[in-house]
Every structure is written in structure tokens, then in C-alpha cells.
Motif scaffolding. Structure first.
Motif, short mmCIF file in Angstrom:
data_model
loop_
_atom_site.label_atom_id
_atom_site.label_comp_id
_atom_site.label_asym_id
_atom_site.label_seq_id
_atom_site.Cartn_x
_atom_site.Cartn_y
_atom_site.Cartn_z
N ALA A 146 -2.82 -12.38 17.99
CA ALA A 146 -1.57 -12.84 17.97
C ALA A 146 -1.48 -14.55 17.57
O ALA A 146 -0.56 -14.81 17.00
CB ALA A 146 -1.09 -12.87 19.51
N VAL A 188 -1.15 -14.45 13.79
CA VAL A 188 -0.02 -13.99 13.25
C VAL A 188 1.00 -15.15 13.41
O VAL A 188 1.71 -15.60 12.63
CB VAL A 188 0.57 -12.75 14.11
CG1 VAL A 188 2.15 -12.72 13.92
CG2 VAL A 188 -0.07 -11.70 13.88
N GLN A 189 0.83 -16.01 14.54
CA GLN A 189 1.80 -17.47 14.87
C GLN A 189 1.49 -18.29 14.00
O GLN A 189 2.51 -19.01 13.42
CB GLN A 189 1.38 -17.58 16.34
CG GLN A 189 2.36 -18.75 16.82
CD GLN A 189 3.87 -18.57 16.80
OE1 GLN A 189 4.17 -17.39 16.87
NE2 GLN A 189 4.71 -19.70 16.84
N ARG A 249 3.05 -17.34 10.78
CA ARG A 249 4.56 -17.40 10.99
C ARG A 249 5.20 -18.83 10.87
O ARG A 249 6.16 -19.20 10.39
CB ARG A 249 5.18 -16.80 12.39
CG ARG A 249 6.44 -16.58 12.71
CD ARG A 249 6.89 -16.30 14.00
NE ARG A 249 8.07 -15.91 14.14
CZ ARG A 249 8.92 -15.83 15.36
NH1 ARG A 249 8.04 -15.78 16.21
NH2 ARG A 249 10.15 -15.54 15.20
N GLN A 250 4.31 -19.65 11.25
CA GLN A 250 4.65 -21.17 11.57
C GLN A 250 4.65 -21.57 9.88
O GLN A 250 5.22 -22.52 9.58
CB GLN A 250 3.78 -22.07 12.34
CG GLN A 250 4.16 -21.67 13.71
CD GLN A 250 3.18 -22.47 14.72
OE1 GLN A 250 2.28 -23.11 14.34
NE2 GLN A 250 3.53 -22.46 16.03
N GLY A 285 9.21 -13.41 9.73
CA GLY A 285 9.13 -12.64 10.94
C GLY A 285 8.00 -12.04 11.40
O GLY A 285 7.00 -11.97 10.63
N MET A 286 7.87 -11.85 12.84
CA MET A 286 6.63 -11.54 13.37
C MET A 286 5.94 -10.48 12.74
O MET A 286 4.83 -10.33 12.48
CB MET A 286 6.76 -11.23 15.04
CG MET A 286 5.56 -11.29 15.63
SD MET A 286 4.88 -12.83 16.18
CE MET A 286 5.94 -13.65 17.28
N MET A 287 6.78 -9.22 12.69
CA MET A 287 6.25 -7.95 11.95
C MET A 287 5.77 -8.22 10.57
O MET A 287 4.82 -7.61 10.21
CB MET A 287 7.17 -7.02 12.23
CG MET A 287 7.59 -6.68 13.70
SD MET A 287 6.24 -6.36 14.75
CE MET A 287 5.52 -4.92 13.75
N CYS A 332 4.67 -10.94 9.30
CA CYS A 332 3.40 -11.38 9.11
C CYS A 332 2.34 -10.63 9.62
O CYS A 332 1.09 -10.70 9.18
CB CYS A 332 3.33 -12.89 10.26
SG CYS A 332 4.65 -13.92 9.64
N LYS A 333 2.49 -9.79 10.53
CA LYS A 333 1.29 -9.00 11.03
C LYS A 333 1.00 -7.96 9.86
O LYS A 333 -0.05 -7.47 9.61
CB LYS A 333 1.87 -8.09 12.32
CG LYS A 333 0.92 -7.55 12.94
CD LYS A 333 1.14 -6.89 14.19
CE LYS A 333 0.15 -6.01 14.98
NZ LYS A 333 0.61 -5.67 16.19
#
Length: 314
Positions: free
Chosen positions: A6, A9-10, A13-14, A19-21, A23-24
Motif C-alpha cells: 500500500a 501504491v501511495q 499516487r502522490q 488513481g489508486m487502482m 497505480c496498483k
């Protein structure tokens, strides 16, 4: 395949604003490699190209110092923990003094080792520790840059500070003669060019010819790999990419920006106007732009967590 945490991913994202998904997925597609995932997102048209669009700001001040005569200039960022301390007069005075002292320093370490100007019996580092004890917050000199014009080079270092010390610019402008440097047109151009840099967060270079070849090639590779060009013939792809690259590179250069005081001309046109009026060559040499807290992650805590922490401390 590397584990996609996580935290990873964060971080992506930054960095990209995606978006979160997304990025994942990007990290999975690129075995957890942040740089490769960033490129992948840009090729998909998901990531933002602009620099630092989602960075979390820390507190403190960006300030400048211009030596009388304009031959030396400094841009500095000093961080603290809260905006309350950033507005404290003692903190402001500290930053102002550090900016002046940084004119003769070549690193943060050498600056910290200097005798503090307002208390020579104490080093800068020791005085900062005293200020930390007084104000009750951690204080750090994060970064600084100083410009010194080469001996005999006619020109000035000038600066601009915007939004109460949250954005700062240091810029160098040169001419052919000392008479030109003293001219109001030249002095005004230096100030307006610094202001222009402050207003243009994507600008990183003076002109297109100053952009490193490897960066140009990277931008081209990103554009060539975008999905919307996948089914285009090679010659058509090349033309489309060339147009996009030219546009992208101009977005990164100061001289190609519409002038903030007159959108009908470019900054390059403004420089040419000043050259014509003075009858000699004028050049923007270099510039640096600081945004307060750029790239620093600040721990976020919810209001409920903050209350709970305070209750637990009693």
C-alpha cells in the motif's frame, strides 16, 4: 513478481496524481518499479506530466538575499512543523539571516558551521538548536542555492517571493556592459522574468536548446508508446509525436511562455524588445524555483486520531 505494498501504491499516487487502482495496476505491470510504472501511466494518458502536482507541503519559509550591486543572490528554504511558527517573527528573522549567510556557503554543512551573524560566539547550528528550544518545533535548513556572477560579467541576480514565502525564484540576467545593467529596462526585465518563473510551475529550462538530449529522448519514447498511436503507420506516428514533443518541450522553457503581463507576446519577445531598446545582447543565464515543502511527505492524522492522542496523553 515483487509484492505491491500500500505504501508503494501511495508513493506512486502522490508522484503521478493517478488513481489508486491505476497505480496498483501500473506497479504490477512493471514489477514494483516506480520509475517504470510512472512511464507506463504516462503512456496510458493517466499520469500528469507536470512536476510535483500532488506533493504534500511542509511548513516554513522560502526567502532570498540579493547582495548590494546584484552580483550575488541566494534562494533558501527553511522548514518548521507548523504555519504558526512560520509566521513567528523570530523564525522569520532567522530565515532572513540564514539567506544572507548562505551567500558565502557551498553546502548546508558549511553554512551550519559558520558563526551566526547575530551571535558570533555561537555557530549557526547551535543557534538553530536554541531557536528550536525556544519555539518548541523542529527547524531544518532544507536547501539553498547561491548565484555569483563571474568576475567582470555585467549582470544581476534578482529574485521574487510569492504567496508569503511559499514560492521563491532566483534568476540571473546578463548584458554586455555595466551601463546596460544600470538601465531601468534591464532591471525591470530581471524582476519580471523572475516573476514569470514563479507563475510557471512546469518551467525548468531557459530555452529548448538547454534541455538535455536524454530527456528529449525519454519524452519521445513515452509519446511513441501511447495507446492512441498503436495502429497508426510509422511515418504518421513520427509526425504526430514530433508535434507533441515540440509542444511539450516549449511548456518546459521560460522563453516560450506567454508573458504574464501581456499574453499576446512570449517571454522571448519581451527579451528581444529590451535588447532592441538598449542596443546590446541580453540573456537569461539561469534560474531556480523553490516551492515550500516540495517533495516532503507530511504525516497526516485525522481529527479523531488527534483528539484520541491528546486524551491519551492526559
Amino acid at each position: 513478481m515483487a509484492e505491491i505494498s500500500a505504501k508503494l501504491v501511495q508513493e506512486l499516487r502522490q508522484k503521478t496524481g493517478a488513481g489508486m487502482m491505476d497505480c496498483k495496476k501500473a506497479l504490477k505491470e512493471n514489477d514494483g518499479n516506480i520509475e517504470a510504472a510512472t512511464t507506463w501511466l504516462r503512456q496510458k494518458g493517466i499520469a500528469k506530466a507536470d512536476k510535483g502536482s500532488n506533493r504534500i507541503a511542509a511548513e516554513g519559509l522560502v526567502d532570498t538575499y540579493i547582495q548590494p550591486g546584484g552580483q550575488v543572490g541566494v534562494l533558501i528554504e527553511v522548514n518548521c512543523q507548523t504555519d504558526f511558527v512560520a509566521r513567528n517573527e523570530a523564525f522569520k528573522a532567522l530565515v532572513k539571516n540564514l539567506a544572507q549567510q548562505a551567500a558565502t556557503a557551498d553546502s548546508i554543512e558549511s553554512l551550519l558551521a559558520q558563526p551566526y551573524s547575530e551571535k558570533p560566539s555561537t555557530t549557526v547550528e547551535e543557534f538553530i538548536k536554541e531557536t528550536i528550544a525556544t519555539l518548541g518545533e523542529n527547524i531544518q535548513v532544507r536547501r539553498f542555492v547561491n548565484f555569483s556572477l563571474a568576475n567582470g560579467t555585467p549582470g544581476v541576480a534578482d529574485s521574487y517571493i510569492h504567496t508569503g514565502g511559499r514560492v521563491g525564484v532566483l534568476l540571473e540576467l546578463t548584458a554586455e556592459t555595466a551601463e546596460a545593467v544600470a538601465n531601468e529596462e534591464f532591471q525591470g526585465l530581471a524582476k519580471n522574468a523572475a516573476m514569470q518563473v514563479a507563475a510557471c510551475p512546469n518551467v525548468e529550462y531557459v530555452s529548448v536548446d538547454k534541455i538535455p538530449a536524454e530527456l528529449v529522448q525519454k519524452e519521445k519514447d513515452i509519446e511513441m508508446g501511447k495507446d492512441d498511436l498503436a495502429n497508426k503507420p510509422e511515418n504518421i506516428r513520427e509526425k504526430i509525436v514530433q508535434g507533441r514533443i515540440e509542444k511539450r518541450l516549449k511548456e518546459m522553457t521560460l522563453l516560450d511562455q506567454p508573458y504574464i503581463r501581456d499574453q499576446s507576446i512570449l517571454v522571448e519577445d519581451l527579451v528581444k524588445q529590451v535588447k532592441s531598446k538598449m542596443g546590446e545582447e541580453v540573456q537569461v543565464g539561469r534560474f531556480v524555483r523553490y516551492v515550500l515543502g516540495e517533495g516532503i511527505e507530511k504525516k497526516e492524522i485525522s481529527f479523531a486520531e488527534e483528539v484520541a492522542a491528546q486524551m491519551g496523553a492526559k
